[in-house]
Design an enzyme around this catalytic site. Structure first.
Site, PDB file in Angstrom:
ATOM      1  N   PHE A 223      81.877  28.503  34.418  1.00  0.00           N
ATOM      2  CA  PHE A 223      80.580  28.726  33.768  1.00  0.00           C
ATOM      3  C   PHE A 223      79.426  28.218  34.636  1.00  0.00           C
ATOM      4  CE2 PHE A 223      83.151  28.895  29.704  1.00  0.00           C
ATOM      5  CZ  PHE A 223      83.028  30.261  29.574  1.00  0.00           C
TER       6      PHE A 223
ATOM      7  N   THR B  57      84.117  36.503  41.794  1.00  0.00           N
ATOM      8  CA  THR B  57      83.997  37.559  42.794  1.00  0.00           C
ATOM      9  C   THR B  57      83.316  37.027  44.049  1.00  0.00           C
ATOM     10  OG1 THR B  57      83.884  39.243  41.058  1.00  0.00           O
ATOM     11  CG2 THR B  57      83.059  39.866  43.231  1.00  0.00           C
TER      12      THR B  57
ATOM     13  N   LYS C  53      86.014  38.290  27.612  1.00  0.00           N
ATOM     14  CA  LYS C  53      85.541  37.794  28.900  1.00  0.00           C
ATOM     15  C   LYS C  53      86.189  38.508  30.075  1.00  0.00           C
ATOM     16  CE  LYS C  53      85.014  33.465  31.482  1.00  0.00           C
ATOM     17  NZ  LYS C  53      85.921  33.725  32.612  1.00  0.00           N
TER      18      LYS C  53
ATOM     19  N   ARG D 250      91.248  28.914  39.530  1.00  0.00           N
ATOM     20  CA  ARG D 250      92.000  28.698  38.294  1.00  0.00           C
ATOM     21  C   ARG D 250      92.792  29.942  37.924  1.00  0.00           C
ATOM     22  NH1 ARG D 250      87.646  27.420  33.971  1.00  0.00           N
ATOM     23  NH2 ARG D 250      86.530  28.950  35.211  1.00  0.00           N
TER      24      ARG D 250
ATOM     25  N   ALA E 176      85.820  25.588  30.817  1.00  0.00           N
ATOM     26  CA  ALA E 176      84.721  24.732  31.278  1.00  0.00           C
ATOM     27  C   ALA E 176      83.766  24.346  30.160  1.00  0.00           C
ATOM     28  CB  ALA E 176      83.947  25.420  32.394  1.00  0.00           C
TER      29      ALA E 176
ATOM     30  N   LYS F  73      80.816  34.925  39.574  1.00  0.00           N
ATOM     31  CA  LYS F  73      81.097  33.696  40.329  1.00  0.00           C
ATOM     32  C   LYS F  73      82.445  33.773  41.053  1.00  0.00           C
ATOM     33  CE  LYS F  73      81.217  30.176  37.712  1.00  0.00           C
ATOM     34  NZ  LYS F  73      82.674  30.187  37.437  1.00  0.00           N
TER      35      LYS F  73
ATOM     36  N   TRP G 261      81.258  42.522  46.069  1.00  0.00           N
ATOM     37  CA  TRP G 261      81.890  43.400  45.080  1.00  0.00           C
ATOM     38  C   TRP G 261      82.076  44.797  45.665  1.00  0.00           C
ATOM     39  CZ3 TRP G 261      80.274  47.848  42.483  1.00  0.00           C
ATOM     40  CH2 TRP G 261      81.048  48.217  41.363  1.00  0.00           C
TER      41      TRP G 261
ATOM     42  N   PHE H  17      73.410  43.797  42.411  1.00  0.00           N
ATOM     43  CA  PHE H  17      73.805  44.929  41.579  1.00  0.00           C
ATOM     44  C   PHE H  17      73.029  46.168  42.046  1.00  0.00           C
ATOM     45  CE2 PHE H  17      75.535  41.595  39.104  1.00  0.00           C
ATOM     46  CZ  PHE H  17      76.427  42.138  38.188  1.00  0.00           C
TER      47      PHE H  17
END
Length: 559
Positions: A304, A76, A108, A97, A276, A74, A413, A385
């Site tokens: 999230f 990224t 994480k 954030r 979150a 998210k 990415w 991906f």
């Protein structure tokens, strides 16, 4: 091209511009920046007051389907979208954030994006940055110290030590500190009691910092924090303890948003970091509002999945900050959809179109919420991906087309802003559509009704089960006059339900409400469900084991 470099290697190889040059693109001179080295600066919160007559730009919210261990990307996507808009010569500011040290050294990871879609300097951002979290922790623990000191010195307010609600905090995942006993070994060391720690990002002060519109607003909110109750059931506040002024002093710099840049030199305001799943999960109102004054497009994200981050962004942050998104980007991955469709993480590289279809109800539920519960225009960004097949991607695209939702294949990415241009174009078009934000509940609803509406309308559940403790707490809070505050749900991020094992889009479930408490300073009711914890622990093999620094000062192993 195939990216085989680590995030930190990509970040180190980048050529950052001096932060004064990034500030100049926003119309800021050096006098308006407080420099933290060559590549970081703070903007005074007072700058927002000077911009009041300037029109706001468009606000773009990035959220995601229910997260899985496969990852959704998210942040990224948010960075790549901003860079895509920048590549189209749009005036854009990213508003994110700050990362917490707990997840950085845990499991994480950081919160600076990944691959060629990152904010930099990523090492600084993911570590101590400008010291905001330390200031929040210090202000929080100062209040703790003054509370216990008041009790030690005669307790003139009549505080019931069995009803202290204010724990201490530390910005680290440390399960050993969840439940402790302190004040031991004699009268000189305080009054013995059961106590505990939360992680700093779960602190009400973190929420207050992110929901304040000015320093004056911050001071007012700090004064209203409830830390305990008296023997006759009356709340005790930070103002009662004469602590709020000193706390505000500790936060005088932390309230100012931080200016950094992406790899492609897009300005980024990175400020605040509430979790979150246990807090409201959004960057600061100040940073968001400043970004909207400086840019034609502000890209921000909520933590999230959309049932947590976006729900709180819309029902709490937008309400309290008088904000309204012009468009929403819902991030999805084929890998995550396959997990929601029942595939084991070890089998995600194998094509399985049927599993993708089985997982699509999760995506569709989030779309239904954003479109029909909240009334907002949405585009789906498929974070691509290398293992995704054409047939799997087509299954996602077809499902979205049936709903009349645009889909963009995001390759940020691997390609940075160039991989987000298609998404950027679709966001520009989407943001021109009419959007009338609706809320999941009304503030005039009872606390129980608000929780019920979130569970049934947003989560898709049958209803709620209140523990006897939760029932008592709701009655007390409504009697004390807090019944018309919004609610902040604390639940697992891995499911629409309060059971992390229920993947996809379950419907035949109740959510168990264990505890209900008020964050009177932040201005919301906290609802703890299931087995959610406010102090995480480290995994068996924490990321910290691989992080080190060379004799010359080069950091290694940070993602």
């Amino acid at each position: 091209m195939t990216n085989r470099l680590s995030d930190i290697d990509i970040a180190k190889a980048s050529q950052m511009k001096p932060i004064k040059d990034i500030g100049m693109t926003l119309g800021l001179d050096e006098e308006q920046l407080e420099f933290y080295g060559k590549y970081k600066a703070k903007l005074s919160a007072l700058e927002l007051e000077k911009l009041q007559d300037k029109a706001d730009g468009k606000l773009i919210l990035v959220t995601a389907i229910t997260p899985t261990p496969a990852g959704e990307g998210k942040t990224t996507t948010s960075v790549g979208l901003a860079d895509g808009l920048h590549a189209l010569n749009e005036r854009v500011v990213l508003a994110l954030r700050e990362p917490s040290l707990g997840p950085v050294f845990g499991v994480k990871g950081g919160a600076a994006g990944g691959g060629y879609a990152q904010v930099v300097p990523m090492e600084d951002i993911n570590l101590h940055f400008t010291g905001d979290f330390h200031a929040i922790g210090a202000a929080h623990n100062l209040l703790s110290a003054m509370l216990d000191n008041h009790i030690h010195h005669g307790n003139p307010l009549g505080i019931d030590s069995r009803r202290i609600t204010w724990k201490r905090v530390v910005d680290m995942n440390d399960r050993q500190l969840r439940y402790i006993v302190d004040g031991l070994n004699g009268k000189v060391n305080g009054v013995p009691r059961e106590d505990g720690f939360d992680i700093t990002v779960a602190s009400e002060i973190m929420a207050i910092l992110c929901l304040s519109n000015s320093l004056a607003d911050l001071k007012d909110k700090l004064s209203r924090i409830i830390v305990a109750y008296t023997f006759d059931g009356q709340p005790v506040t930070a103002e009662d303890l004469k602590a709020s002024g000193a706390m505000a002093v500790l936060l005088k710099d932390a309230i100012n948003p931080n200016l950094v840049q992406t790899l492609e030199h897009t300005p980024a305001l990175v400020h605040g970091g509430p979790f979150a799943n246990i807090a409201h999960g959004c960057n600061s109102i100040l940073a968001t509002k400043m970004a909207m004054k400086y840019a034609d497009y502000t890209v921000t994200e909520a933590g999230f999945g959309a049932d947590l981050g976006a729900e709180k962004f819309l029902d709490i942050k937008c309400r309290l900050g008088d904000l309204k998104p012009d468009a929403v980007v819902l991030v999805a991955t084929v890998r995550a959809l396959k997990m929601h469709g029942g595939v084991d993480k070890k089998e995600l590289s194998t094509e399985n179109v049927e599993a993708v279809r089985q997982g699509l109800p999760n995506l569709e539920k989030h779309l239904d919420n954003l479109q029909n519960v909240y009334g907002l225009p949405v585009v789906v960004a498929i974070n691509k991906f290398p293992t995704d097949t054409d047939a799997e991607l087509a299954a996602v695209q077809q499902a979205c087309e049936v709903r009349g939702v645009e889909v963009s294949l995001s390759e940020v990415w691997e390609k940075g802003g160039q991989g987000g241009i298609d998404l950027a174009k679709k966001v520009i078009a989407l943001a021109e559509q009419p959007a009338e934000l609706q809320y999941a509940y009304e503030l005039t609803d009872s606390i129980e009704d608000k929780i019920q509406k979130i569970v049934t309308k947003v989560y898709g559940g049958k209803g709620i089960q209140l523990t006897p403790q939760a029932k008592r707490e709701i009655a007390e809070l409504e009697n004390l006059g807090f019944g018309q505050l919004p609610v902040c749900m604390a639940k697992t991020q891995y499911s629409f339900s309060d059971d992390a094992t229920l993947l996809g889009a379950p419907s035949d479930f109740d959510v168990t409400v264990q505890q209900v408490k008020v964050s009177a300073g932040a201005g919301f009711i906290v609802v703890l469900t299931g087995a959610v914890m406010t102090m995480p622990g480290l995994p068996k093999v924490p990321a910290a084991e691989k992080i080190t620094i060379s004799d010359s000062g080069e950091i290694d192993g940070l993602f």
